[in-house]
Design an enzyme around this catalytic site. Structure first.
Site, PDB file in Angstrom:
ATOM      1  N   THR A  76       0.815  -1.219   0.000  1.00 58.71           N
ATOM      2  CA  THR A  76       0.000   0.000   0.000  1.00 58.71           C
ATOM      3  C   THR A  76       0.853   1.276   0.000  1.00 58.71           C
ATOM      4  OG1 THR A  76      -1.634  -1.308   1.169  1.00 58.71           O
ATOM      5  CG2 THR A  76      -1.983   1.062   1.167  1.00 58.71           C
ATOM      6  N   HIS A  99      -2.844  14.746   2.957  1.00 56.60           N
ATOM      7  CA  HIS A  99      -4.128  15.424   3.126  1.00 56.60           C
ATOM      8  C   HIS A  99      -4.076  16.401   4.293  1.00 56.60           C
ATOM      9  CE1 HIS A  99      -6.234  13.045   0.159  1.00 56.60           C
ATOM     10  NE2 HIS A  99      -5.648  11.957   0.631  1.00 56.60           N
ATOM     11  N   SER A 132      -6.103   5.627   3.879  1.00 49.60           N
ATOM     12  CA  SER A 132      -5.995   7.072   3.725  1.00 49.60           C
ATOM     13  C   SER A 132      -6.664   7.737   4.928  1.00 49.60           C
ATOM     14  CB  SER A 132      -6.712   7.506   2.453  1.00 49.60           C
ATOM     15  OG  SER A 132      -6.688   8.901   2.324  1.00 49.60           O
ATOM     16  N   CYS A 177      18.809   6.100 -17.930  1.00 44.58           N
ATOM     17  CA  CYS A 177      17.374   6.171 -18.244  1.00 44.58           C
ATOM     18  C   CYS A 177      17.144   7.469 -19.004  1.00 44.58           C
ATOM     19  CB  CYS A 177      16.557   6.125 -16.959  1.00 44.58           C
ATOM     20  SG  CYS A 177      14.836   6.599 -17.172  1.00 44.58           S
ATOM     21  N   CYS A 195      16.300   1.110 -20.888  1.00 42.47           N
ATOM     22  CA  CYS A 195      17.270   1.070 -19.792  1.00 42.47           C
ATOM     23  C   CYS A 195      17.296  -0.239 -19.013  1.00 42.47           C
ATOM     24  CB  CYS A 195      17.083   2.264 -18.852  1.00 42.47           C
ATOM     25  SG  CYS A 195      15.528   2.267 -17.966  1.00 42.47           S
TER      26      CYS A 195
END
Lengths: 578, 436
Positions: A121, A130, A421, A487, A529
């Site tokens: 997660t 937030h 969250s 990259c 890459c």
């Protein structure tokens, strides 16, 4: 409500096959129903009815939910090892706790079943810090969110991570907003969050490219954005610098509990003897609690999908934009468009209940839903700008609040669970509190002193491509590898990749390098890459090319050598063959 | 700050040809290459078939590239390898580039620029494949690098999505290395690759090609375990109920190439949405930024390297001859309905270059096709083709009419000619064009 009453309610509203009972101070639901939605409905109905938590063991007829995926490694490297504190789970919660507790002169171990920290997660979210207006006043979510949000100003400096506090804009297109405006103001005041109401012109000053019918917006200046996985890694590295031992690809299988105390914790690498155990196992925190005989909650994985757009279009957005939807039942803030710290626009997430904790498959439906909902909010975005998409699961309890507490029944166990969250925003504050809890418990068993040499600062890998010309020049003069671009899409140098391989939590796989430095994250998605990064891993760590993995488990990139590989030709030459 | 006449970005077949030409024409030229060797993608293309048009030989990719590398070295063309352009901007009448390499940072100035940055492959996510994200999903080019440059086989049981040329070539290459290719799945009703590759890479090795089929889902958490194959309808949407799950450990993608034009975009060049390259005139110079030229696969995706080199030479010559006082008056090439694209997209009436090399592709397969160019209502060019396929790029050389003026209208059409009513049909078509 009494258990019998809840049972009859569930039987009436969900299914006749549900049986309820009490365990410790929680309510346990059992039985069999026809679909997963019924399981969720039953859990929600039983929540907040006077019990501490809901243990939902209802099964769905014919549905086999796979067991937690575990590493295949088996060794005895941890057998008999003693630690003062054992943290289970290396997400942002486990890692931030590890960092805070490392202030104390004690032995600390963190175990995670994956090959890197922050792979579930903690890396599968949008990185929004937030402000704390959504959680209900008085909830743990509100308490930790508002405090954690403020802490990031300091934490981001100490851990050398990018943190952009540019605020968020919530657009509305309906006159109904006038009715709920006083509610928003009241909620903001009660939670201690700043909010400003803007007219369309003012909103467009912040985000010039918003389109569609907008009547106004409210602006939350405290909202921030960070990279959730880089933050998790930064916490982990700082913890490791301060002596925390990280054991990856290490899974907890069972616990021995005697007289209300955890004696030992069995893993695939042997039995560990900890004085205090911290359960920060994310989606599996309920299963870890159950191992200790103290399950009083259930995690039901709420899935979400997010989409990432090409950096080319990043300039169209400055901060975070979402639209207010008036829907009380919704368990997400509705998602939106987010300018990531890397400069991409990220869109999402959606939210839906499903039974699998580790199912990160994306679906055409989910991705289309996210795009259709948000893409048109900003002028100039199209489906062609999508470079990738991903899914994650939120570790939600039926009570929909965080659990941050010492176990009521097991004296040396602390639960940090249900951290969905605003978990990223709350992590620094949660970690501080858990540190205090753990030290208090530990003092029952030993003398605990602070370290004299604790170092709160961690230096990240230099972001070479964003350095000013002269500074970049100087850095390359010191180490030419910083001048070799590997990259091409994200302009990441060989030096940065080598730094990731030799960092405090060493990156061994392609994904773990990607999370640390961003190589392979751009529009070609590693097409150019990948082979070059593999060569660097091989050169730096001596790992056989065939053993290099994308992530954990059996995720090997290559299968075997070709018939005429250089090694085979050389071997033939040596043995005199032609 | 070092100063050049021409800076070429990319040392693949387009860039090398451009640099050799501009150098030969007396311009102080620099080639900047982000990789550590010249040759571009040809380095990994060890199959043959390169150079048939140009050299009348079937060369391998490295052999073809070597001809140009050798020439560039012999003629002392200045090349900078493992160098990456981090910034590019117009500064007065010149361009200023910022480079990074292991020596540090460097700024160079140049009068003109040739963009020869090639193309990249479309990824699984860009064709909206869903499911999990295991190891074992590679673009054909990446798989080719693993196999041909590194000497490793990326998989043992491969499903190939897309019938682009690299996909077909990799299907054969993997088979030769002992892997099993379970099939090539193409969402379109016709193959995307060249006919010769379909025969030499699939038919000769009994590799099945499934048209109007696509991969709708990938299974496996760690390594690919299987794919879900679905039939698709004419709109390329999967048909419900046709899903089949096929075991494999690798998915190879050959679902299209995208010109790499990040530098072009940062300069603000106008782009053609159908080629995904810059809009150019017959000297392959950008129509809105004088001094910037484009060639090879960054201009438009080519089938044959021979034409990549050719466009490099045109751009190299144009860049070498370029002066900021050059006069420009552009007229567009109007393309008819069945034309996917035309390169160049515009003609500079004031250019001394009156010989136009035109590349085009059609939108759909056309049998007995007629290609026609008109100046106003006058036919200036007509070509017949037995077949025109979107998969095959065509090339036409023609001289601009001497009466071409600032307000001339150039238009191009392709249509199918019905043999029996050949004349009638083309007349009516022409009428329609006129009426439009």
């Amino acid at each position: 409500m009494r258990v019998e009453k809840i049972e009859s309610l569930l039987r009436k509203k969900v299914s006749k096959n549900i049986v309820c009972s009490e365990f410790h101070s929680s309510i346990v639901l059992e039985g069999e129903v026809d679909k997963w939605d019924d399981v969720i409905r039953a859990g929600k109905l039983a929540a907040d009815k006077g019990y501490k938590g809901v243990v939902n063991r209802i099964r769905v007829k014919g549905l086999e939910i796979p067991k937690m995926k575990s590493p295949t490694v088996r060794d005895g490297s941890l057998e008999g090892k003693k630690f003062d504190v054992l943290i289970i789970g290396g997400g942002i919660i486990g890692c931030s706790i590890a960092r805070e507790i490392s202030k104390w002169d004690i032995s600390i171990a963190l175990v995670d079943k994956e090959e890197d920290v922050g792979t579930h997660t903690s890396s599968r979210n949008d990185g929004v810090v937030h402000p704390g207006i959504v959680p209900p006043p008085g909830s743990k979510k509100a308490f930790y969110n508002v405090r954690g949000n403020k802490m990031y100003t300091r934490i981001s400096k100490e851990l050398d991570i990018k943190f952009n506090r540019k605020g968020s804009l919530v657009l509305y297109d309906s006159v109904y907003i006038k009715m709920i405006k006083p509610l928003i103001i009241r909620r903001a005041r009660r939670n201690g969050v700043k909010v400003h109401f803007l007219n369309v012109e003012q909103a467009k000053e912040i985000e010039p490219n918003i389109t569609g019918e907008i009547r106004g917006a409210f602006f939350l200046p405290d909202t921030g954005v960070l990279s959730p996985y880089k933050t998790t890694i930064a916490y982990a590295e700082n913890a490791a610098q301060n002596g925390v031992k990280f054991f990856l690809e290490t899974v907890v299988k069972s616990m021995e509990v005697r007289n209300g105390k955890i004696i030992s914790v069995d893993t695939n690498r042997g039995k560990i003897y900890p004085k205090v155990v911290i359960n920060a196992a994310g989606n599996f925190a309920d299963e870890v609690a159950n191992m200790a005989g103290d399950q009083f909650f259930t995690i039901h994985p709420r899935k979400g999908e997010e989409v990432i757009l090409d950096k080319k279009k990043g300039w169209l957005l400055n901060s975070i934009v979402s639209k207010l939807t008036i829907n009380r039942r919704s368990n997400t803030k509705g998602g939106g468009l987010i300018k990531t710290v890397d400069g991409n626009i990220l869109i999402g997430p959606n939210a839906y209940e499903q039974p699998y904790k580790e199912d990160y498959t994306t679906t055409p439906k989910g991705v289309d839903e996210v795009l259709n909902k948000h893409l048109h909010t900003i002028k100039g975005l199209s489906k062609n700008d999508v470079i990738t998409y991903f899914a994650g699961t939120r570790a939600a309890t039926y009570e929909e609040d965080f659990i941050v507490e010492k176990s009521e029944y097991v004296q040396n166990l602390i639960h940090v669970a249900g951290i969905q969250s605003p978990g990223i925003a709350s992590a620094p504050a949660i970690a501080e509190d858990v540190e205090k809890m753990a030290v208090k418990v530990l003092r029952n068993y030993m003398l605990v002193k602070k370290k004299s040499n604790w170092n709160p600062t961690r230096k990240g890998i230099p972001l070479v491509n964003s350095l000013p010309y002269e500074e970049r020049k100087r850095l390359i003069a010191q180490n030419p590898d910083y001048g070799v671009i590997i990259c091409r899409c994200e302009e990441i140098s060989k030096g940065e990749i080598i730094d990731a391989i030799h960092s405090a939590i060493p990156a061994k796989s392609l994904d773990s390098i990607k999370r640390r430095v961003g190589a392979g994250m751009g529009r070609c998605q590693g097409g150019f890459c990948t082979p070059l990064i593999m060569k660097i891993i091989h050169e730096e760590s001596g790992m056989n090319m065939l053993k290099i993995r994308k992530k954990g488990g059996e995720s090997y990139i290559l299968r075997e050598e070709t018939k005429n590989s250089l090694r085979r030709i050389k071997a033939k030459e040596k043995s005199g063959e032609r | 700050m070092k100063s050049y006449d021409v800076v070429v970005l990319g040392a693949g077949p387009a860039g090398l040809a451009a640099a050799i030409t501009s150098n030969e024409n007396g311009s102080k030229t620099l080639v900047i290459e982000r990789e550590n060797k010249p040759g571009g993608i040809l380095k990994q293309c060890i199959h043959d078939g390169f150079g048939v048009v140009r050299f009348g030989q079937r060369l391998s990719g490295p052999e073809y590239a070597y001809k140009f590398i050798k020439e560039a070295k012999e003629k002392n063309v200045e090349m900078s390898f493992s160098s990456f352009v981090t910034k590019i901007k117009k500064s007065g009448e010149k361009f200023e580039l910022e480079l990074v390499n292991s020596m540090g940072m460097e700024k160079v100035k140049t009068k003109s620029i040739v963009l020869a940055t090639g193309c990249r492959e479309r990824t699984a996510k860009q064709v909206f494949i869903h499911g999990s994200r295991p190891a074992g999903v590679y673009t054909a080019g990446t798989a080719q690098y693993f196999t041909n440059i590194m000497g490793y086989l990326p998989g043992k049981e491969c499903a190939v999505l897309g019938s682009g040329d690299i996909g077909l070539i990799m299907a054969r290459r993997l088979t030769l290395e002992g892997a099993k290719v379970i099939g090539v799945y193409e969402a379109k009703p016709e193959p995307s690759g060249l006919k010769r590759n379909l025969i030499q890479c699939l038919d000769d090795y009994s590799i099945p090609l499934y048209l109007s089929h696509t991969i709708t889902k990938i299974f496996g958490d760690e390594r690919v375990e299987a794919v879900e194959i679905s039939e698709v309808d004419k709109g390329m949407k999967p048909i419900k109920g046709t899903e089949k799950i096929v075991k494999c450990d690798t998915v190879i993608l050959s679902v299209g190439l995208i010109p790499e034009n990040e530098v072009a975009e940062s300069l603000g060049l106008k782009m053609d949405p159908s080629t995904k390259g810059p809009l150019v005139d017959q000297d392959l110079m950008s129509v809105n930024m004088g001094g910037v030229f484009s060639c090879g696969n960054s201009l438009h995706v080519n089938d044959l390297v021979d034409y990549v080199s050719e466009s490099g030479e045109i751009a190299g010559l144009g860049a070498s001859r370029y002066t900021p006082v050059r006069k420009t008056h552009l007229i567009p090439l109007n393309k008819g309905k069945n034309l996917l694209y035309l390169v160049p997209q515009m003609i500079n009436v004031k250019s001394k270059n009156k010989k136009v090399i035109l590349y085009f592709r059609v939108k759909s397969t056309t049998k007995n096709a007629e290609f026609m160019a008109k100046l106003g209502n006058r036919e200036i060019l007509k070509r017949r083709y037995l077949y025109l396929r979107p998969a095959e790029m065509k090339r036409i050389v023609f001289d601009l009419p001497s009466d071409l003026s600032d307000d001339s209208e150039l238009s191009f059409e392709v249509w199918e000619v019905n043999r029996e009513r050949d004349h009638m049909h083309s007349v009516s078509q022409r009428m329609r064009v006129k009426n439009r």
